[in-house]
Design a protein around this motif. Structure first.
Motif, PDB file in Angstrom:
ATOM      1  N   VAL A   1       0.849  -1.197   0.000  1.00  0.00           N
ATOM      2  CA  VAL A   1       0.000   0.000   0.000  1.00  0.00           C
ATOM      3  C   VAL A   1       0.883   1.244   0.000  1.00  0.00           C
ATOM      4  O   VAL A   1       1.760   1.397   0.847  1.00  0.00           O
ATOM      5  CB  VAL A   1      -0.935   0.019   1.227  1.00  0.00           C
ATOM      6  N   VAL A   2       0.652   2.124  -0.992  1.00  0.00           N
ATOM      7  CA  VAL A   2       1.458   3.346  -1.095  1.00  0.00           C
ATOM      8  C   VAL A   2       0.637   4.600  -0.821  1.00  0.00           C
ATOM      9  O   VAL A   2       1.181   5.654  -0.493  1.00  0.00           O
ATOM     10  CB  VAL A   2       2.139   3.446  -2.476  1.00  0.00           C
ATOM     11  N   SER A   3      -0.692   4.498  -0.971  1.00  0.00           N
ATOM     12  CA  SER A   3      -1.588   5.613  -0.647  1.00  0.00           C
ATOM     13  C   SER A   3      -2.874   5.048  -0.072  1.00  0.00           C
ATOM     14  O   SER A   3      -3.456   4.118  -0.642  1.00  0.00           O
ATOM     15  CB  SER A   3      -1.927   6.452  -1.886  1.00  0.00           C
TER      16      SER A   3
ATOM     17  N   LEU B   1       3.092   7.320   0.659  1.00  0.00           N
ATOM     18  CA  LEU B   1       4.501   7.065   0.394  1.00  0.00           C
ATOM     19  C   LEU B   1       4.959   8.027  -0.699  1.00  0.00           C
ATOM     20  O   LEU B   1       4.326   8.112  -1.758  1.00  0.00           O
ATOM     21  CB  LEU B   1       4.694   5.614  -0.072  1.00  0.00           C
ATOM     22  N   PRO B   2       6.038   8.783  -0.491  1.00  0.00           N
ATOM     23  CA  PRO B   2       6.490   9.756  -1.495  1.00  0.00           C
ATOM     24  C   PRO B   2       6.920   9.073  -2.788  1.00  0.00           C
ATOM     25  O   PRO B   2       7.266   7.887  -2.794  1.00  0.00           O
ATOM     26  CB  PRO B   2       7.657  10.458  -0.805  1.00  0.00           C
ATOM     27  N   PRO B   3       6.928   9.812  -3.908  1.00  0.00           N
ATOM     28  CA  PRO B   3       7.210   9.231  -5.222  1.00  0.00           C
ATOM     29  C   PRO B   3       8.530   8.465  -5.294  1.00  0.00           C
ATOM     30  O   PRO B   3       8.590   7.384  -5.892  1.00  0.00           O
ATOM     31  CB  PRO B   3       7.239  10.451  -6.145  1.00  0.00           C
ATOM     32  N   GLU B   4       9.583   9.017  -4.674  1.00  0.00           N
ATOM     33  CA  GLU B   4      10.901   8.399  -4.798  1.00  0.00           C
ATOM     34  C   GLU B   4      10.999   7.045  -4.115  1.00  0.00           C
ATOM     35  O   GLU B   4      11.956   6.287  -4.330  1.00  0.00           O
ATOM     36  CB  GLU B   4      11.979   9.334  -4.248  1.00  0.00           C
ATOM     37  N   LYS B   5      10.007   6.709  -3.276  1.00  0.00           N
ATOM     38  CA  LYS B   5      10.037   5.424  -2.577  1.00  0.00           C
ATOM     39  C   LYS B   5       9.051   4.408  -3.164  1.00  0.00           C
ATOM     40  O   LYS B   5       8.875   3.325  -2.611  1.00  0.00           O
ATOM     41  CB  LYS B   5       9.743   5.638  -1.092  1.00  0.00           C
ATOM     42  N   ARG B   6       8.428   4.753  -4.280  1.00  0.00           N
ATOM     43  CA  ARG B   6       7.433   3.854  -4.878  1.00  0.00           C
ATOM     44  C   ARG B   6       8.024   2.929  -5.945  1.00  0.00           C
ATOM     45  O   ARG B   6       7.314   2.104  -6.497  1.00  0.00           O
ATOM     46  CB  ARG B   6       6.276   4.667  -5.471  1.00  0.00           C
ATOM     47  N   GLU B   7       9.298   3.095  -6.247  1.00  0.00           N
ATOM     48  CA  GLU B   7       9.984   2.251  -7.236  1.00  0.00           C
ATOM     49  C   GLU B   7       9.266   2.254  -8.578  1.00  0.00           C
ATOM     50  O   GLU B   7       9.003   1.209  -9.175  1.00  0.00           O
ATOM     51  CB  GLU B   7      10.149   0.823  -6.709  1.00  0.00           C
ATOM     52  N   LEU B   8       8.963   3.464  -9.037  1.00  0.00           N
ATOM     53  CA  LEU B   8       8.268   3.650 -10.303  1.00  0.00           C
ATOM     54  C   LEU B   8       9.147   4.388 -11.293  1.00  0.00           C
ATOM     55  O   LEU B   8       9.956   5.236 -10.913  1.00  0.00           O
ATOM     56  CB  LEU B   8       6.988   4.469 -10.096  1.00  0.00           C
ATOM     57  N   GLY B   9       8.970   4.095 -12.569  1.00  0.00           N
ATOM     58  CA  GLY B   9       9.565   4.893 -13.622  1.00  0.00           C
ATOM     59  C   GLY B   9       8.501   5.806 -14.200  1.00  0.00           C
ATOM     60  O   GLY B   9       7.332   5.422 -14.307  1.00  0.00           O
TER      61      GLY B   9
ATOM     62  N   LEU C   1      14.176   3.461 -17.071  1.00  0.00           N
ATOM     63  CA  LEU C   1      14.504   2.040 -16.978  1.00  0.00           C
ATOM     64  C   LEU C   1      15.836   1.775 -16.285  1.00  0.00           C
ATOM     65  O   LEU C   1      16.069   0.665 -15.791  1.00  0.00           O
ATOM     66  CB  LEU C   1      14.547   1.416 -18.384  1.00  0.00           C
ATOM     67  N   ALA C   2      16.710   2.797 -16.237  1.00  0.00           N
ATOM     68  CA  ALA C   2      18.076   2.593 -15.743  1.00  0.00           C
ATOM     69  C   ALA C   2      18.118   2.121 -14.292  1.00  0.00           C
ATOM     70  O   ALA C   2      19.010   1.362 -13.915  1.00  0.00           O
ATOM     71  CB  ALA C   2      18.883   3.879 -15.906  1.00  0.00           C
ATOM     72  N   TYR C   3      17.184   2.582 -13.473  1.00  0.00           N
ATOM     73  CA  TYR C   3      17.227   2.166 -12.068  1.00  0.00           C
ATOM     74  C   TYR C   3      16.284   0.996 -11.769  1.00  0.00           C
ATOM     75  O   TYR C   3      15.953   0.701 -10.619  1.00  0.00           O
ATOM     76  CB  TYR C   3      16.972   3.348 -11.123  1.00  0.00           C
ATOM     77  N   GLU C   4      15.858   0.318 -12.852  1.00  0.00           N
ATOM     78  CA  GLU C   4      15.114  -0.942 -12.753  1.00  0.00           C
ATOM     79  C   GLU C   4      13.867  -0.833 -11.871  1.00  0.00           C
ATOM     80  O   GLU C   4      13.745  -1.490 -10.841  1.00  0.00           O
ATOM     81  CB  GLU C   4      16.043  -2.044 -12.229  1.00  0.00           C
ATOM     82  N   PRO C   5      12.906   0.000 -12.285  1.00  0.00           N
ATOM     83  CA  PRO C   5      11.671   0.152 -11.504  1.00  0.00           C
ATOM     84  C   PRO C   5      10.783  -1.070 -11.630  1.00  0.00           C
ATOM     85  O   PRO C   5      10.907  -1.863 -12.563  1.00  0.00           O
ATOM     86  CB  PRO C   5      11.014   1.378 -12.155  1.00  0.00           C
ATOM     87  N   LYS C   6       9.857  -1.222 -10.686  1.00  0.00           N
ATOM     88  CA  LYS C   6       8.903  -2.325 -10.743  1.00  0.00           C
ATOM     89  C   LYS C   6       7.822  -2.076 -11.792  1.00  0.00           C
ATOM     90  O   LYS C   6       7.311  -3.002 -12.405  1.00  0.00           O
ATOM     91  CB  LYS C   6       8.261  -2.529  -9.374  1.00  0.00           C
ATOM     92  N   VAL C   7       7.472  -0.798 -11.940  1.00  0.00           N
ATOM     93  CA  VAL C   7       6.389  -0.403 -12.845  1.00  0.00           C
ATOM     94  C   VAL C   7       6.807   0.885 -13.538  1.00  0.00           C
ATOM     95  O   VAL C   7       7.506   1.716 -12.950  1.00  0.00           O
ATOM     96  CB  VAL C   7       5.077  -0.158 -12.056  1.00  0.00           C
ATOM     97  N   ILE C   8       6.374   1.077 -14.786  1.00  0.00           N
ATOM     98  CA  ILE C   8       6.628   2.334 -15.473  1.00  0.00           C
ATOM     99  C   ILE C   8       5.304   2.993 -15.835  1.00  0.00           C
ATOM    100  O   ILE C   8       4.351   2.326 -16.268  1.00  0.00           O
ATOM    101  CB  ILE C   8       7.518   2.124 -16.718  1.00  0.00           C
TER     102      ILE C   8
END
Length: 364
Positions: free
Chosen positions: A69-71, A79-87, A155-162
């Motif tokens: 859960v992020v929100s 959870l702030p954007p930088e901690k959501r592992e998103l591109g 894509l460089a930091y290998e996010p879970k979702v884009i």
């Protein structure tokens, strides 16, 4: 929620003052799926994406990413954007003009204190088909190349979702067609889960495994492109995802295989297969796609569903020709291509054949 679901949106609401931009939206995006949200300007699709990204907090509901859960409005969790592992890939590309391609991609990695920056930058550029472009500046790249650099950066930091917000809208038509195919192939190749926001129905259908259509902050239909095109939830969807002739009708006689319907605007009775099982005299609406009709200057061999009319206008569009045909009290749009029997002179009498399978009942 199963681990196969990467994005879960449950009854999400977002308001700006008294105005509801997103009103109780629920959807899920599976692992490795390209899921598009489409709709007209102001329908809430970008607000929904921003809420998933963490750029906006939500006023109701809950959002989860990869089971976390992020929100949550009820739990007062954000959870702030930088901690959501998103591109994130934006319409404007958001590239720093004074930085090289290498530094545009590396900047986010350095901020995250990633160790193998150089290796990841080169790997990302190879992935998007831009090897050797490290020393160039954004102004030295085409629009399509800039878009791929923006994608490489995500894509460089290998996010879970884009998440992609109108990523191709700044490209011209030819470049957009080419890049969207490349983008789909790339996302599928790496197995990336993607949420894609666009107002372009054709782009969404080409790119996506599934699509959600939004209107006034609400998702009004979800499904595969084929399901939505063939079975629109209502007349709005029918016209939004493709041109359609829509008429009020009523069921006159229902049989197992074929149903006879009355279409007052065309002063005609038509046989269709989609109204089977509906009760007699039931009021319905029917959709007929222009490209699924036949048209000829001579009477066709079919014994049913043949309409006589007059050509009102003819629009040549290169690969197709649109004909507006006056039939009784209404018009019907017929789209033909170069190998169809076409009428070239406005005002000529024509016959229009409506295949029973081309008539689709749509809910009121």
């Amino acid at each position: 929620m199963t681990t196969d679901v990467m994005i879960e949106v449950k009854s999400v609401e977002k308001k700006f003052g008294p105005v509801g931009a997103v009103n109780g939206v629920s959807l899920s995006v599976r692992r490795g799926e390209i899921f598009s949200v489409i709709g007209p300007s102001g329908c809430g699709k970008t607000t929904l994406l921003r809420s998933i990204a963490g750029l906006d907090d939500i006023d109701g509901g809950e959002i989860s990413i990869a089971g976390k859960v992020v929100s949550s409005a009820e739990k007062k969790m954000f959870l702030p954007p930088e901690k959501r592992e998103l591109g994130l890939v934006f319409q404007s590309y958001a590239l720093w003009p004074h930085m090289t391609v290498y530094n545009n991609i590396a900047m986010g990695l350095r901020a995250r204190k990633v160790r193998d920056v150089e290796e990841r930058v080169h790997s990302a550029l190879n992935l998007v088909g831009l090897p050797g472009m490290e020393k160039r500046y954004p102004s030295q790249l085409s629009g399509g190349e800039q878009q791929r650099v923006a994608l490489a950066r995500s894509l460089a930091y290998e996010p879970k979702v884009i998440l992609l917000d109108e990523p191709l809208s700044n490209l011209d038509a030819k470049e957009r067609e080419r890049v969207r195919i490349e983008l789909k192939v790339l996302l599928k190749k790496i197995g990336m889960t993607a949420l894609y926001v666009t107002h372009d129905q054709e782009e969404a259908f080409v790119m996506s495994d599934r699509v959600a259509i939004m209107r006034k902050g609400v998702v009004i239909q979800q499904g595969t492109p084929e399901e939505i095109y063939a079975n629109p939830a209502n007349s709005y969807v029918a016209t939004f995802i493709g041109r359609a002739n829509i008429y009020k009708a009523s069921v006159k006689k229902s049989e197992q295989d074929n149903t006879l319907i009355s279409v007052p605007e065309l002063r005609s009775e038509l046989v269709c297969t989609s109204a089977n099982g509906l009760s007699t005299d039931k009021a319905i609406s029917v959709m007929i796609r222009p490209n699924e009709l036949g048209m000829s200057s001579a009477a066709p061999p079919q014994k049913v569903n043949v309409l006589r009319g007059t050509v009102v206008t003819r629009e040549y569009k290169g690969s197709t020709v649109d004909h507006v045909i006056k039939i009784a009290d209404s018009n019907i749009l017929v789209t033909t291509h170069r190998f169809c029997s076409m009428v070239n002179v406005s005002g000529d009498n024509v016959y229009v054949y409506v295949p029973p399978e081309a008539i689709t009942v749509i809910p009121e």
